[in-house]
Design a protein around this motif. Sequence first.
Motif, short mmCIF file in Angstrom:
data_model
loop_
_atom_site.label_atom_id
_atom_site.label_comp_id
_atom_site.label_asym_id
_atom_site.label_seq_id
_atom_site.Cartn_x
_atom_site.Cartn_y
_atom_site.Cartn_z
N UNK A 45 0.84 -1.21 0.00
CA UNK A 45 0.00 0.00 0.00
C UNK A 45 0.87 1.25 0.00
N UNK A 46 0.25 2.35 -0.36
CA UNK A 46 0.99 3.61 -0.36
C UNK A 46 1.10 4.12 1.07
N UNK A 48 3.41 6.98 1.68
CA UNK A 48 3.44 8.40 1.37
C UNK A 48 4.13 8.62 0.02
N UNK A 49 4.06 9.83 -0.46
CA UNK A 49 4.84 10.16 -1.64
C UNK A 49 5.38 11.58 -1.46
N UNK A 50 6.52 11.85 -2.08
CA UNK A 50 7.13 13.17 -1.94
C UNK A 50 7.97 13.47 -3.17
N UNK A 51 8.27 14.72 -3.37
CA UNK A 51 9.13 15.10 -4.51
C UNK A 51 10.29 15.93 -3.96
N UNK A 59 9.09 10.45 -5.50
CA UNK A 59 9.21 9.15 -4.83
C UNK A 59 7.87 8.72 -4.26
N UNK A 60 7.65 7.42 -4.26
CA UNK A 60 6.49 6.87 -3.57
C UNK A 60 6.98 5.78 -2.63
N UNK A 62 6.03 2.62 -0.48
CA UNK A 62 5.02 1.57 -0.34
C UNK A 62 5.36 0.72 0.89
N UNK A 89 11.69 8.18 -8.97
CA UNK A 89 11.76 8.44 -10.41
C UNK A 89 12.36 9.83 -10.66
N UNK A 103 6.16 11.13 -13.27
CA UNK A 103 7.41 10.37 -13.16
C UNK A 103 8.01 10.07 -14.54
N UNK A 154 3.53 9.08 7.24
CA UNK A 154 2.55 8.66 6.23
C UNK A 154 1.66 9.82 5.76
N UNK A 155 1.16 9.70 4.55
CA UNK A 155 0.20 10.68 4.03
C UNK A 155 -1.17 10.40 4.64
N UNK B 210 0.30 17.69 -4.31
CA UNK B 210 0.88 16.40 -4.70
C UNK B 210 -0.30 15.45 -4.84
N UNK B 242 -3.04 16.34 -1.97
CA UNK B 242 -2.62 16.94 -0.70
C UNK B 242 -1.95 18.28 -1.00
N UNK B 252 9.55 18.06 -0.84
CA UNK B 252 8.16 18.47 -0.65
C UNK B 252 7.31 17.27 -0.27
N UNK B 254 3.67 15.45 1.46
CA UNK B 254 2.23 15.64 1.42
C UNK B 254 1.79 16.29 2.72
#
Lengths: 158, 320
Positions: A45-46, A48-51, A59-60, A62, A89, A103, A154-155, B210, B242, B252, B254
């Motif tokens: 599962x996800x 979180x994700x961030x850039x 990035x994600x 899992x 990515x 990505x 986590x998001x 995001x 988010x 950056x 969420x």
Amino acid sequence: MKALYSLLAACTLMLAACSDNKPVELYNNKAALPSSPKYNLDGLKVITSFVNKTKGTASTLYGNDLALKAAIEGNKIIAAKEVFTLVTWKQQDDDHWFGAKIPSDVESVEVIKTASSGNNVAVNYEQLEGRNLDLKTDTSGQAERIKYILGQKPSVLP
Amino acid sequence: MRTNRKPLYQRKAFIIIMILFLGFVGIQFVRPDVPNPPVTGDLEVPADVKAIVQRACYDCHSNNTNLRWYDKIVPVYWGVASHIKDGRADLNFSEWNKLAPADQKAKLWESINQIISGAMPLPSYTAVHTEAKVSPADLAVLKNYLASMVHNKPADTAAINAADKQYQHWEKNETAIAKLPTAANGIAYIPDYKNWQPISTTERFDNNTLRVIFGNDIAVKAIKENNIHPWPNGAIFAKVAWAQLQDKDGTTHTGEFKQVEYMIKDDKKYASTYGWGWARFKTPKMVPYGGANVLFTNECMNCHKPMAAEDFVFTLPIKH
């Protein structure tokens, strides 16, 4: 009759020539993750994700159910059988939306797996690099990466 | 020499032409009104940007409609009048002040994307009004202007606190909802989306969000089997947005959860909305977007229309 068919065929060709026949791209092939025995996202599962805007990466993170639960609790206790996978990515501009980035080429896949070993829990870290997911042999800095990944909040997914 | 031709006014062809002509003159009096209401608050942008927007958009998207003589001839006029009515309803630069600043920004980015995709100005309109066309040079001016409005800066305390507060509620499971909220078109919030597989992550620097797009099992299977053109019935996407929370080092994360949006494929049930059911739920309370007004789907459809060749889906899924 034959002449009519030829005429129809000619008209169809002419119309086809007029229409804007650019091939429709349906997948983000650049960002595709090769199926590999070295990692597996099925059932994860996800978290979180961030850039990173400086590096231009997305990035994600899992995780399996145990990892997600641990992450929400702040990863204060490391239990066995947790799996975290961080995919990073390079980013590219989204051709479909000026104002968005999507990505691009896979830069790395980092996998953390925990397992009980005697009375302790062993934390195993592997980094796979690039399109071919080559195993990174340089093991320096691993502890820092583990800390970084386990430190991700986590998001909110209500 | 004797001719057996009847006088002009007795000939059949002439009579038919006369009837058509009188009919044509007659319908000229059937004219829906195209008023130019007062300008309450105009778009405020640099002069070069404004000139392009005025030339390309204002005839339908402002209260300063400039009708050419050929626009005033019925039945052309009927088409023009309905374009103007729809155009003003969707976006009216003469009532720009009625939009909140965030909505103004969103409208500008949406508009430029409509221009890039060729959806706007309407090709049927520019075919006659060639001066409304947006050239590549014009587009560059518009893009530069919007790009110059994007500022990356570390999150302020207010944003961090808001995100923290929301996180704490969620972490303690205080956001769980007993009764599923339902949008005006009958689509209910689907809580299971977070257990689906993500099919892409996107960054939107135009509105500082995001996003992660999840696909249900049918969608994910379709991706694996190259069966997404069109997407099969039963495929569902959930796109979560988010607010961006930027660190000092440029990472950056969420921040606050903003919304989840669904696209549900059913080419029969949702035939009238491009074969997709649309819904958006905002904040962790999952407040249905559009309230009781079912017309909110027009907004979804207008925005996704340029993606018709891709079955109205913007984001290319990633295979894994």
